[in-house]
Structures are given as structure tokens and as C-alpha cells.
Design an enzyme around this catalytic site. Structure first.
Site, short mmCIF file in Angstrom:
data_model
loop_
_atom_site.label_atom_id
_atom_site.label_comp_id
_atom_site.label_asym_id
_atom_site.label_seq_id
_atom_site.Cartn_x
_atom_site.Cartn_y
_atom_site.Cartn_z
N GLU A 205 0.84 -1.20 0.00
CA GLU A 205 0.00 0.00 0.00
C GLU A 205 0.87 1.24 0.00
OE1 GLU A 205 -2.89 0.08 3.14
OE2 GLU A 205 -4.34 -0.95 1.90
N GLU A 281 -6.67 -7.26 -0.91
CA GLU A 281 -7.08 -7.30 0.50
C GLU A 281 -8.57 -6.99 0.53
OE1 GLU A 281 -4.94 -5.04 3.48
OE2 GLU A 281 -3.03 -5.46 2.48
C1 GLA Z 1 -4.07 -2.28 4.97
C2 GLA Z 1 -2.72 -2.97 5.08
C3 GLA Z 1 -2.80 -4.26 5.84
C4 GLA Z 1 -3.63 -4.10 7.09
C5 GLA Z 1 -5.00 -3.60 6.71
C6 GLA Z 1 -5.92 -3.40 7.89
O1 GLA Z 1 -4.78 -2.75 3.95
O2 GLA Z 1 -2.17 -3.19 3.81
O3 GLA Z 1 -1.51 -4.67 6.16
O4 GLA Z 1 -3.00 -3.19 7.92
O5 GLA Z 1 -4.88 -2.36 6.12
O6 GLA Z 1 -6.05 -4.56 8.61
#
Ligand code: GLA
Length: 628
Positions: A205, A281
Site C-alpha cells: 500500500e 485485501e
Molecule cells: C491495509 C494494510 C494491511 C492491514 C490492513 C488493515 O490494507 O495493507 O496490512 O494493515 O490495512 O487490517
């Protein structure tokens, strides 16, 4: 064979015979042990061209393939339970699992790299492969994940000039040295080499954090130079600036989100007009902070949204698919608008609970997946056995202040320094100074406190300080010639998300009286609490006088999963047979800590609590969780 049947078989990793009639899904036998699992299909496929992109689809070895995946973190699950949890993921109908790699879990110091036992990532990946599961790896090096410092090692903080997650030469040197150790272990486990790894993520991210494309390019280069030939991808939130900051030309862009997929996939499409849609995700649950309510998501709604994605032909990674635990000091924290630390459980309201429970969400998601892919036919795994309830009474105790010199060696510094400057990564840290008197009453405050301090003047408790209220502190006065000031700093996880990611622990500034008068001349005890054998226990005190270790034992007939509760205790941490299960706190929401079967012994088990605020008298063992 119609399109839907094609997708169903491709999604489950099944092969279709040339005639198009016979389907073999490589179903693993129900009573699979680790030995039989590791002797499974990894390395047996002949034609391995890997995961590629064709138009709006993935191909695996030239055949249409859709990733139906779930996140599981090997670093949060006892290694004796990896196989069990992977079998549960497979039982849900997933054809792929996804894991991060937590850098700080493997590299306690810059020169070491531990891949043994719990850190045997290769074994974890091979186990997954042997069940017929493909593997997506997200090696970071930054992973976020509600994990201390987003996976970055604490020793990076010893260098106060280093800039993380950008082209800072010191940071890239550290990450190169780590990846030069890690990635050559992953390369032979790739699809091309007969292993289960089909895709690898660059950073994590990144667009939420910055815009240093050269840094992403650098990571891509280190992966490639160490033999990664798998499909690379970047995964980001779907705001325009996130997609622009976090992607690289020529690398597949994927999206992270929760709820209805339509808008997020539209945004991804707008950014990347062609290519498979992949939600890397899909937040099917959420984590909890201490002091907040336990997060839950509706199973039916979650399943309906996943159904929608699969109906669109998209690929998905359920984050998280298997709940797990922030053992030890590994829980992370968030900042915004203030510091909030993450609880010990990482159950995440996942379809598979922290202790392996197959929840309603599991059942609903499995049914949805079954619409698009064949489900394994063997019976669903049973719930792992649970211990019967009982209570334990404290048998002995010893105070923390009386044990300082056993637990750590004091160093002297003019001004306070945070633990990383002293080579300490986790635990508590104690600061002691003498204040000359007589001195009129003045307010005690601490700059750069992380995260709470218990203040004692001449051994008497005078107040608690909190990083979230830096101007609030106790008034102290020195009546005689001098007084001893002790500050025990209670450190929680380092911030794992967002711009406030430099989060050294202890005191990173000055201790002030009257709001401006700095106190100098400190003895500092780093307290990593990594060896409690040094403690000398005595009688349990009649009343609580300050941070104290308490010892109890629990006798059980045979090992099984248990859950520990701490009625009337306030805040601290608990060790089972020398293993730190994590933190407890009467703020909740979590009321019971998961104590997995492999950490117990048949017979007598040793429990040690370090209570910081106020002791109860008994610990309870329960058969089920209570996440609040
Ligand atoms: C983001 C991050 C993950 C995690 C989620 C929340 O998407 O990439 O590593 O922290 O948020 O659980």
C-alpha cells in the site's frame, strides 16, 4: 465445457484432461499429517509457465485461472498449527493462500537472519503447496499488518536520521541486505521452480504513504536480481493519489477495500483499463484497538460482496482468512488523531477464528465460493480440543523494582534516550534520576513519551503519564536534600501505518519540571523481559505496592487450546511456560488471551504475570474466547 464450469475448475487449481471430461482436483486426504502433506504435489508439475495476464484474466501455465485466496500469517500462528489452519483454508474452497513476511520477526539484529522453527517460512510455504494451495507472498519489506513498526526492525530506529520507505541510502542498504537473505529462499519455491508461489508483491500500500517511484523500482530490482520471476503486483487503496503513488508502470495494479466492490473496482479500472481485477485485501473483518469496541462484520453481507466480486470474474484475497494472535510484543499501533495500540488477538472477525473456529462467515463464504469452484469433498475439520475451565491462585511474587538489576543492566546517560539507542527492541524501560531539593511543587511532564509512564518519587507512586495527554502530569515537590524519581515506561506496539511511523519507545526527549526545566543525569534499565528465569520469587504481598511479577501454576491432563482471563487484574502481560502470550488490559475489548495447545504441557504449567497497575488474586482458564 461451459464458461462457468471452466472458471470453477480453473479457480480450484484442478486440471482438465485433454478430452475435457475428467477433472482431477488433487484433493488431499482428510487425515493428512504433516509428513504426508510435505510429501505432496510440490515440484511434480511438468509445464510451469506460471501466472500471467491475458486480457482481463490470469492464466496459470496457459490455462484460465482465478485467484480465490485468503490471508494467513505464519508469524502469528504456532508452527505446530500451520498445517491445521492451512487445511481449514483449503476446506473453505480457497485455491491460494497469501502471507506477508515480517522482516523484524526474522532479523533481530542487522547481521542475523533466522529461518528456523517458527521462522521457517520455507516449511510454511511448502506445507501450503502440498495441500494443493498456491501461495502469494508479500515480503514488504514494510507490511503494515497491525504488526510492530509495520514489520520494520526496531534497530532501524537506532539511526535517528534514516528515512523509511523511500530512496534513503541507509534504508535501502538495510533492505537490500535483508532481501539478499530472504529472497533467495523464496525463489526456489516459485511456480517456475516447481513450488507453489505464483505472485509477489512490491512494498505494501505504498500509495497511502508516499510517491517515491524510484524506491518501488529499487525493490522490484532487488526481487528480480534475487531470482523472482513470478508475477509482480502492487496493492493499494483506490483513491486516485494512492493508485498513482503506489503503482509502477508495467506492474499489475490491484486494490484493497471492504464493502461493495463496485466503486473500488471502477476506480481500479479507470487507473488500469486492462488486466484482471484483483482485490488483494478484501477486509472481511477488522482489527481492534485497546479501549474500543470489538469489530464485527456481517457474515451475510461479506459473503454477498465476495459473491459480487466472483460474479464479475475478479480475483480476491480475503484479509484475513485465518484469525491469529499478536503474541509477545508484536502487536502494532495506529496514530490518528492519537496513539492507539492493537490488542493481543488478531482474530479479525475472520471466517476462521483465532483458535481455528469455522464461523458462520466461513460457512457463508464457502457456499459462495462453491458457486464458482468445486469444494473439497472431505469432511470439514473438527474444532481443535479445548481445556476444561479451572482457576489458578498466585503462589509467589516479586516486585519489578526489586528485580531491576536481575532483568537488565543500568547504563548512565545525561538525557533520557529511547530503548533503540541502547540496543533494546521490545519490552519496558526504566529511568531513574535524583532531583536536588528543597524544591517547590512543580508539574512533571515528559517529552517524546512512548507510551505510558508510572512515576514514583522516593518509591512512592505519584502518577501515570500518557503520550496522548503530554501536558498532563503529577505535581511533585522535594522536601529534603534530594529525592529519587523513577519512571517506568510501559511500551506498546510501534505505529504500523501512516506518516507518524518513527515511533521509538521509552523517552525520546526530556523530562521536565515546571513545563520547561529539564532533568539530567539518568540511570536507565532496558527491560526486554526475554528471560524471566532470573527472577527470585518470594511470598505474595498482602497488598499491591507497584509493578509485580506473580507466579501460578495450572495442571492439565493433556494439551489443548485454552483461554486465560484476568478478573480484577488491570494491565500487564502473561507468560505461559516462559512464552509471552501477550498483553492483557481491563480496558478491553479483549477479555481472554488465547493460549494454544502447543504451548501447554500435560501436567503442571507455569504462569507468570507482570501486573503494572493493580493485582487480582486468581487467573481463570476458560474453554472459549471472549473478545468483547
Ligand atoms: C491495509 C494494510 C494491511 C492491514 C490492513 C488493515 O490494507 O495493507 O496490512 O494493515 O490495512 O487490517
Amino acid at each position: 465445457m461451459d464458461r462457468r464450469e471452466f472458471l470453477r475448475t480453473a479457480a480450484a487449481g484442478c486440471t482438465v484432461a485433454a478430452s475435457g471430461s475428467a477433472i482431477s482436483c488433487g484433493d488431499a486426504p482428510a487425515a493428512l499429517t504433516e509428513r504426508t502433506a510435505l510429501a505432496g504435489p510440490v515440484g511434480q508439475n511438468a509445464r510451469r509457465t506460471g501466472l500471467t495476464v491475458e486480457g482481463d484474466h490470469f492464466l496459470l501455465d496457459g490455462e484460465r485461472f482465478r485467484i480465490i485466496s485468503g490471508a494467513i500469517h505464519y508469524f502469528r500462528i504456532h508452527p505446530d498449527q500451520w498445517l491445521d489452519r492451512l487445511q481449514r483454508l483449503r476446506a473453505m474452497g480457497l485455491n491460494t493462500i497469501e502471507t506477508y513476511v515480517a522482516w523484524n520477526f526474522h532479523q533481530p539484529t542487522p547481521s542475523e537472519a533466522d529461518f528456523s522453527g517458527w521462522r521457517d517460512l520455507g516449511r510454511f510455504i511448502r506445507l501450503a503447496g502440498s495441500l494443493g494451495l498456491k501461495v502469494v507472498v508479500r515480503p514488504g519489506p514494510y507490511i503494515c499488518a497491525e504488526w510492530d513498526f509495520g514489520g520494520l526492525p526496531a534497530w532501524l530506529l537506532a539511526n535517528s536520521k534514516i528515512q523509511y520507505r523511500c530512496s534513503d541510502p541507509e534504508y535501502e542498504r538495510a533492505l537490500d541486505q535483508w532481501f539478499d537473505k530472504l529472497i533467495p529462499r523464496l525463489a526456489p519455491l516459485q511456480w517456475s521452480a516447481g513450488g507453489p508461489i505464483i505472485a509477489v508483491q512490491i512494498e505494501n500500500e505504498y500509495g497511502s504513504f508516499g510517491n517515491d517511484q524510484a524506491h518501488l523500482k529499487h525493490i522490484e530490482g532487488v526481487l528480480r536480481r534475487n531470482g523472482i520471476d513470478s508475477l509482480l503486483f502492487c496493492s493499494n487503496g483506490t483513491a486516485d493519489w494512492m493508485l498513482r503513488g503506489g503503482n509502477l508502470p508495467g506492474v499489475l495494479a490491484t486494490a484493497n477495500f471492504s464493502g461493495d466492490p463496485t466503486g473500488d473496482f471502477d476506480a481500479l479500472r479507470k487507473f488500469q483499463p486492462n488486466g484482471p481485477l484483483w482485490c488483494t485485501e478484501y477486509w472481511d473483518g477488522w482489527f481492534d484497538h485497546w479501549g474500543d469496541n470489538h469489530n464485527r462484520t456481517d457474515p451475510a453481507e461479506t459473503a454477498a460482496n465476495v459473491d459480487k466480486m466472483l460474479a464479475m470474474g475478479a480475483s480476491v484475497n480475503l484479509y484475513m482468512a485465518a484469525g491469529s494472535t499478536n503474541f509477545g510484543f508484536w502487536a502494532g499501533a495506529n496514530y490518528g488523531p492519537h496513539y492507539q495500540s492493537t490488542i493481543t488477538s488478531y482474530d479479525y472477525d475472520s471466517p476462521i477464528g483465532e483458535a481455528g473456529e469455522l464461523t458462520e462467515k466461513f460457512t457463508k463464504l464457502r457456499a459462495v465460493i462453491g458457486k464458482y469452484a468445486p469444494l473439497p469433498t472431505d469432511p470439514l475439520p473438527d474444532l481443535p480440543p479445548r481445556l476444561a475451565p479451572q482457576t489458578a491462585t498466585m503462589r509467589s511474587a516479586t516486585t519489578l523494582f526489586g528485580s531491576l538489576d536481575r532483568l537488565g543492566h543500568a547504563v548512565h546517560r545525561g538525557a533520557p534516550v529511547p530503548m533503540e539507542q541502547l540496543g533494546q527492541a521490545y519490552g519496558l524501560i526504566q529511568y531513574r534520576t535524583r532531583i536536588q531539593g528543597p524544591r517547590a511543587k512543580g508539574k512533571l511532564t515528559i517529552q517524546g513519551l512512548a507510551d505510558w509512564a508510572l512515576a514514583y518519587l522516593d518509591g512512592k507512586f505519584v502518577g501515570r503519564l500518557d503520550r496522548n495527554t503530554p501536558s498532563v502530569g503529577p505535581d511533585i515537590a522535594v522536601a529534603g536534600e534530594s529525592s529519587q524519581l523513577d519512571l517506568l515506561v510501559d511500551c506498546h506496539g510501534r505505529i504500523n501505518f501512516g506518516p507518524n511511523n518513527r515511533d521509538p519507545k521509552g523517552i525520546n526527549g526530556n523530562v521536565l519540571l515546571h513545563g520547561q526545566h529539564a532533568l539530567f543525569g539518568w540511570d536507565i534499565w532496558p527491560l526486554p523481559l526475554d528471560n524471566l528465569d532470573v527472577l527470585q520469587f518470594g511470598a505474595v504481598p498482602a497488598s499491591f505496592t507497584g509493578p509485580t511479577f506473580y507466579r501460578a501454576s495450572l495442571t492439565i491432563p493433556s494439551t489443548a487450546d485454552g483461554f486465560l482471563a484476568f478478573p480484577n487484574w488491570q494491565k500487564g502481560m502473561v507468560w505461559l511456560n516462559g512464552f509471552l502470550l501477550g498483553r492483557y488490559w481491563d480496558r478491553g475489548p479483549q477479555r481472554r488471551l488465547y493460549a494454544p495447545a502447543p504451548l501447554w504441557k500435560a501436567g503442571r504449567n507455569d504462569l507468570v504475570l507482570l501486573e503494572l497497575h493493580g493485582a487480582g488474586s486468581q487467573i481463570e482458564l476458560h474453554s472459549g474466547p471472549d473478545l468483547g
